[in-house]
Design a protein around this motif. Structure first.
Motif, mmCIF file in Angstrom:
data_model
loop_
_atom_site.group_PDB
_atom_site.id
_atom_site.type_symbol
_atom_site.label_atom_id
_atom_site.label_comp_id
_atom_site.label_asym_id
_atom_site.label_seq_id
_atom_site.Cartn_x
_atom_site.Cartn_y
_atom_site.Cartn_z
ATOM 1 N N GLN A 137 0.845 -1.310 -0.009
ATOM 2 C CA GLN A 137 -0.154 0.133 0.066
ATOM 3 C C GLN A 137 0.988 1.108 -0.047
ATOM 4 N N GLU A 138 1.876 1.349 0.783
ATOM 5 C CA GLU A 138 2.823 2.385 0.917
ATOM 6 C C GLU A 138 3.523 2.585 -0.362
ATOM 7 N N MET A 139 3.851 1.433 -0.895
ATOM 8 C CA MET A 139 4.687 1.552 -2.054
ATOM 9 C C MET A 139 3.638 2.321 -3.200
ATOM 10 N N GLY A 140 2.494 1.932 -3.275
ATOM 11 C CA GLY A 140 1.522 2.060 -4.373
ATOM 12 C C GLY A 140 1.331 3.803 -3.965
ATOM 13 N N ARG A 141 1.237 4.208 -2.747
ATOM 14 C CA ARG A 141 1.175 5.383 -2.505
ATOM 15 C C ARG A 141 2.334 6.537 -3.035
ATOM 16 N N GLN A 142 3.437 5.561 -2.574
ATOM 17 C CA GLN A 142 4.843 6.664 -3.198
ATOM 18 C C GLN A 142 4.885 6.616 -4.761
ATOM 19 N N ILE A 143 4.505 5.739 -5.419
ATOM 20 C CA ILE A 143 4.554 5.685 -6.756
ATOM 21 C C ILE A 143 3.454 6.697 -7.220
ATOM 22 N N GLN A 144 2.335 6.613 -6.631
ATOM 23 C CA GLN A 144 1.290 7.679 -7.189
ATOM 24 C C GLN A 144 1.787 8.992 -6.849
ATOM 25 N N ALA A 145 2.464 9.233 -5.575
ATOM 26 C CA ALA A 145 2.792 10.666 -5.244
ATOM 27 C C ALA A 145 3.994 11.285 -6.439
ATOM 28 N N ALA A 146 4.607 10.123 -6.791
ATOM 29 C CA ALA A 146 5.895 10.509 -7.580
ATOM 30 C C ALA A 146 5.289 10.758 -8.865
ATOM 31 N N LEU A 147 4.361 10.189 -9.519
ATOM 32 C CA LEU A 147 3.709 10.023 -10.635
ATOM 33 C C LEU A 147 3.165 11.714 -10.859
ATOM 34 N N ALA A 148 2.486 12.025 -9.686
ATOM 35 C CA ALA A 148 1.732 13.320 -9.643
ATOM 36 C C ALA A 148 2.761 14.546 -9.850
ATOM 37 N N GLU A 149 3.954 14.266 -9.533
ATOM 38 C CA GLU A 149 4.995 15.223 -9.495
ATOM 39 C C GLU A 149 5.744 15.238 -10.976
ATOM 40 N N LEU A 150 5.496 13.990 -11.572
ATOM 41 C CA LEU A 150 6.308 14.189 -12.830
ATOM 42 C C LEU A 150 5.661 14.999 -14.109
ATOM 43 N N PRO A 151 6.639 15.509 -14.934
ATOM 44 C CA PRO A 151 6.004 16.264 -16.021
ATOM 45 C C PRO A 151 5.132 15.290 -16.953
ATOM 46 N N PRO A 152 4.136 15.833 -17.664
ATOM 47 C CA PRO A 152 3.284 14.822 -18.548
ATOM 48 C C PRO A 152 4.070 13.999 -19.223
ATOM 49 N N GLU A 153 4.852 14.389 -20.039
ATOM 50 C CA GLU A 153 5.688 13.694 -21.205
ATOM 51 C C GLU A 153 6.305 12.502 -20.468
ATOM 52 N N GLN A 154 6.900 12.629 -19.174
ATOM 53 C CA GLN A 154 7.522 11.664 -18.313
ATOM 54 C C GLN A 154 6.645 10.596 -17.748
ATOM 55 N N ARG A 155 5.535 11.382 -17.187
ATOM 56 C CA ARG A 155 4.594 10.523 -16.706
ATOM 57 C C ARG A 155 3.934 9.249 -17.845
ATOM 58 N N HIS A 187 14.121 7.412 -17.745
ATOM 59 C CA HIS A 187 15.221 7.638 -16.849
ATOM 60 C C HIS A 187 15.006 8.659 -15.875
ATOM 61 N N TYR A 188 14.607 9.826 -16.222
ATOM 62 C CA TYR A 188 14.120 10.887 -15.267
ATOM 63 C C TYR A 188 12.915 10.306 -14.348
ATOM 64 N N ALA A 189 11.900 9.722 -15.128
ATOM 65 C CA ALA A 189 10.935 9.265 -13.998
ATOM 66 C C ALA A 189 11.290 8.187 -13.222
ATOM 67 N N LEU A 190 12.023 7.443 -13.513
ATOM 68 C CA LEU A 190 12.660 6.163 -12.699
ATOM 69 C C LEU A 190 13.452 6.976 -11.471
ATOM 70 N N GLN A 191 14.222 7.930 -11.988
ATOM 71 C CA GLN A 191 14.940 8.437 -10.933
ATOM 72 C C GLN A 191 14.325 9.108 -9.522
ATOM 73 N N LYS A 192 12.977 9.663 -10.096
ATOM 74 C CA LYS A 192 12.318 10.214 -9.089
ATOM 75 C C LYS A 192 11.391 9.235 -8.264
ATOM 76 N N ILE A 193 10.970 8.165 -9.021
ATOM 77 C CA ILE A 193 10.238 6.928 -8.260
ATOM 78 C C ILE A 193 11.305 6.218 -7.392
ATOM 79 N N ARG B 37 23.239 -2.467 -11.200
ATOM 80 C CA ARG B 37 22.378 -3.661 -10.654
ATOM 81 C C ARG B 37 21.211 -3.142 -9.657
ATOM 82 N N GLU B 38 21.451 -2.086 -8.823
ATOM 83 C CA GLU B 38 20.449 -1.905 -8.034
ATOM 84 C C GLU B 38 19.448 -1.018 -8.911
ATOM 85 N N PHE B 39 19.931 -0.399 -9.866
ATOM 86 C CA PHE B 39 18.921 0.208 -10.854
ATOM 87 C C PHE B 39 17.862 -0.698 -11.476
#
Lengths: 205, 194
Positions: A137-155, A187-193, B37-39
């Motif tokens: 649940q927490e992971m879902g919330r974190q991903i959701q929050a991270a997605l909300a902060e992404l620019p539309p193209e990255q999201r 890559h940017y999106a994944l960094q934030k997530i 690897r972590e990535f």
């Protein structure tokens, strides 16, 4: 260690099945449409939901996408039905955002209490222990929050890749960008997530 | 290969778009680089988390789509009744097909008959040239595009005839002169004989 390229056969098989179903529907078989909707409803709806503001709006867009697809199915010539479907969704979402005179695209919902409940309902159900449910649940919330902060193209890149399993080359075509641009967006999106998930990992450990 | 390039290749590998050479390069890099690897592990975890959370549309939404699909199918079948279908292509309704063919046949007939039905050239009619000889005589008429040229041609013919007559008169004169000369010579010979 890494997946081999011939794993993409399943993607081809799915595209071929979709093409056969489209042909069957065009020849008058209504059940073929049912199968098509069943095949794509989960990734399509998940993509739309995270690009729109509310569940009801996502339902509307989902219907519009299929209505437009059904109307144009007689002249459908694409090789990949899923790409075509997501292109329709992409266009409808942009049209709606323009219609509302919103700068950029629609923002996804922020993590509100009702949304948290919504995410909780969607968590995997294979009877995990209560602690695992809480972590998920927490992971879902974190991903959701991270997605909300992404620019539309990255999201959009993240969702098309993760939800729809769309190849980067298709995403590049859909966004009318180069594959390197699309990879950079991902890559940017994944960094934030990952940053959000790292915080969570620290908390859990 | 630096980590950023490797991480972009990892994305391609996970999306099953990398070729064997790229896969091998990533494998080689991953053996030595714990950051990448972590990535990779985080990418897989995020993908699993996102997919496991996938929501579904309401059943009413899906039902609305399916019923719209059935209605559209019925509407198309009723609209296209009488059309010829061929693997997604809709041909003309038979009535339209026959109509188009009839018009095409009529046009072809008119095209074939056009030389016969064309009105006679006014010059041909005026000169009373026989109908059967019309094309060749018409060709001659077309060589004399106007009356002046025609008259010039006529004068040339008359001049030629006149000159011919002159020539024949000259011949007569010449022959006459020859006869007179002959007579004079005869007379001269007779006198010498006497």
């Amino acid at each position: 260690m890494t997946e081999m390229p011939n794993d993409r056969d399943s993607r081809h098989a799915m595209a071929e099945k979709a093409a056969a179903l489209v042909k069957a529907y065009r020849q008058g078989d209504p059940d073929a449409l049912g199968e098509l909707v069943e095949m794509y409803k989960r990734p399509l709806f998940a993509f739309i939901l995270r690009m729109m503001e509310t569940q009801s709006e996502a339902d509307d867009v989902f219907q519009d996408v299929w209505f437009r697809a059904i109307k144009n199915m007689r002249t459908y010539q694409h090789k990949n039905f899923m790409s075509w479907l997501f292109r329709i969704a992409h266009n409808i979402i942009i049209d709606r955002a323009r219609h509302r005179k919103v700068e950029g695209w629609a923002d996804p919902p922020t993590a509100r209490n009702d949304e948290e409940a919504h995410w909780a309902q969607m968590l995997p159900s294979p009877k995990p222990g209560p602690d695992r449910v809480i972590i998920a649940q927490e992971m879902g919330r974190q991903i959701q929050a991270a997605l909300a902060e992404l620019p539309p193209e990255q999201r959009e890149v993240f969702l098309l890749r993760m939800e729809a399993d769309m190849p980067f080359r298709e995403i590049a075509r859909l966004q009318d960008a180069s594959i390197n641009t699309v990879l950079a967006r991902m890559h940017y999106a994944l960094q934030k997530i990952r940053k959000k998930l790292a915080d969570l990992k620290e908390t859990v450990s | 290969m630096n980590c950023r390039s490797c991480q972009q290749l990892i994305l391609l590998v996970l999306s099953k778009e990398a070729n064997a050479w790229q896969c091998a390069r990533v494998d080689r890099h991953l053996r030595e680089c714990s950051v990448c690897r972590e990535f990779r592990a985080d990418c897989i975890q995020a993908e699993q988390a996102v997919r496991s959370l996938s929501p579904e549309p309401g059943s009413n939404t899906v039902d609305a789509v399916l019923s719209y699909g059935r209605r559209e199918l019925i509407r198309r079948q009723s609209n296209t009744r009488g059309y010829v279908h061929f693997d997604g292509l809709t041909m003309l309704r038979p009535a339209w097909l026959y109509g188009t063919l009839s018009i095409a046949a009529l046009l072809a007939f008119l095209l074939i008959m056009e030389p016969v039905m064309r009105p006679q050239h006014p010059d041909v009619a005026h000169r009373g040239i026989p109908q059967s000889a019309a094309p060749s005589e018409l060709a001659k008429v077309e060589e004399w595009p106007d009356v002046e040229t025609y008259l010039d041609e006529l004068i040339w013919i008359l001049d030629a005839t006149y000159l011919d007559n002159i020539a024949s008169e000259n011949e007569k004169i010449i022959s006459w002169a020859t006869t007179e000369q002959l007579a004079a010579e005869l007379l001269a010979w007779e006198e010498s004989e006497i």
